[in-house]
Design a protein around this motif. Structure first.
Motif, mmCIF file in Angstrom:
data_model
loop_
_atom_site.group_PDB
_atom_site.id
_atom_site.type_symbol
_atom_site.label_atom_id
_atom_site.label_comp_id
_atom_site.label_asym_id
_atom_site.label_seq_id
_atom_site.Cartn_x
_atom_site.Cartn_y
_atom_site.Cartn_z
ATOM 1 N N CYS A 92 0.865 -1.184 0.000
ATOM 2 C CA CYS A 92 0.000 0.000 0.000
ATOM 3 C C CYS A 92 0.902 1.234 0.000
ATOM 4 O O CYS A 92 1.810 1.340 0.828
ATOM 5 C CB CYS A 92 -0.909 -0.001 1.212
ATOM 6 N N CYS A 95 -0.048 3.028 3.471
ATOM 7 C CA CYS A 95 0.177 2.362 4.769
ATOM 8 C C CYS A 95 1.470 1.558 4.840
ATOM 9 O O CYS A 95 1.881 1.171 5.926
ATOM 10 C CB CYS A 95 -0.956 1.392 5.080
ATOM 11 N N CYS A 126 -5.649 -3.395 0.341
ATOM 12 C CA CYS A 126 -4.861 -3.100 1.543
ATOM 13 C C CYS A 126 -5.673 -3.484 2.777
ATOM 14 O O CYS A 126 -6.741 -2.912 3.008
ATOM 15 C CB CYS A 126 -4.496 -1.624 1.614
ATOM 16 N N CYS A 129 -6.008 -0.035 5.288
ATOM 17 C CA CYS A 129 -6.852 1.136 4.993
ATOM 18 C C CYS A 129 -8.030 0.794 4.082
ATOM 19 O O CYS A 129 -8.921 1.621 3.891
ATOM 20 C CB CYS A 129 -6.025 2.258 4.365
HETATM 21 ZN ZN LIG Z 1 -3.372 1.019 2.996
#
Ligand SMILES: [Zn+2]
Length: 151
Positions: A92, A95, A126, A129
């Motif tokens: 990601c 993140c 992801c 998130c």
């Molecule tokens: Zn993420």
């Protein structure tokens, strides 16, 4: 073991591109005292624009360039980046966690229809998130940029 990074608060764009290349790159907009030391002790190479910070650690790269292209060039030269192409777009960008495969019913409605029908296998998710990633025009532009940088 694969190299891991911690990027200082000035290097958000660089962190995003390192993640696109598949590198585990920790980044925060703000670090409390002791955060960076802790992350370096975990085995991360510090990337910083501050000489004071990079002088403090043996595992550190001082980044001089303001723009991300120059920063990438410095990384290629001084951190000996040899990214594995199969790792590109495995994390990601926000993140830093590894993306996972997604269930078909979960992806429906979260990605463009043409992607859903033509490239379901290319869709990643992801787990932190909830963003979906897929091979599309945005990815193509990013790949062109990476190739322009010589990856
Ligand atoms: Zn993420």
């Amino acid at each position: 073991m694969e190299i891991k990074f911690v990027a200082d608060c000035m290097l958000g764009r660089l962190a995003k591109w390192l993640r696109a290349l598949g590198y585990d790159t920790h980044y925060q907009r703000y670090y409390r005292p002791g955060d960076i030391e802790h992350l370096v002790k975990e085995g991360r190479l510090l990337l910083s624009r501050h000489r004071g910070a990079t002088d403090h650690y043996t595992k550190a790269v001082l980044i001089h360039a303001n723009g991300v292209s120059g920063q990438i060039a410095e990384m290629k030269e001084r951190a000996r980046l040899v990214p594995v192409r199969s790792n590109w777009f495995s994390r990601c960008l926000i993140c830093n966690v590894l993306l996972t495969e997604t269930r078909k019913d979960a992806a429906r409605g979260n990605v463009p229809e043409y992607v859903f029908y033509e490239n379901m296998a290319g869709i990643r998710f992801c787990p932190l998130c909830g963003r979906y990633y897929w091979p599309g025009s945005h990815r193509k532009r990013m790949i062109s940029q990476l190739e322009e940088w010589g990856f």
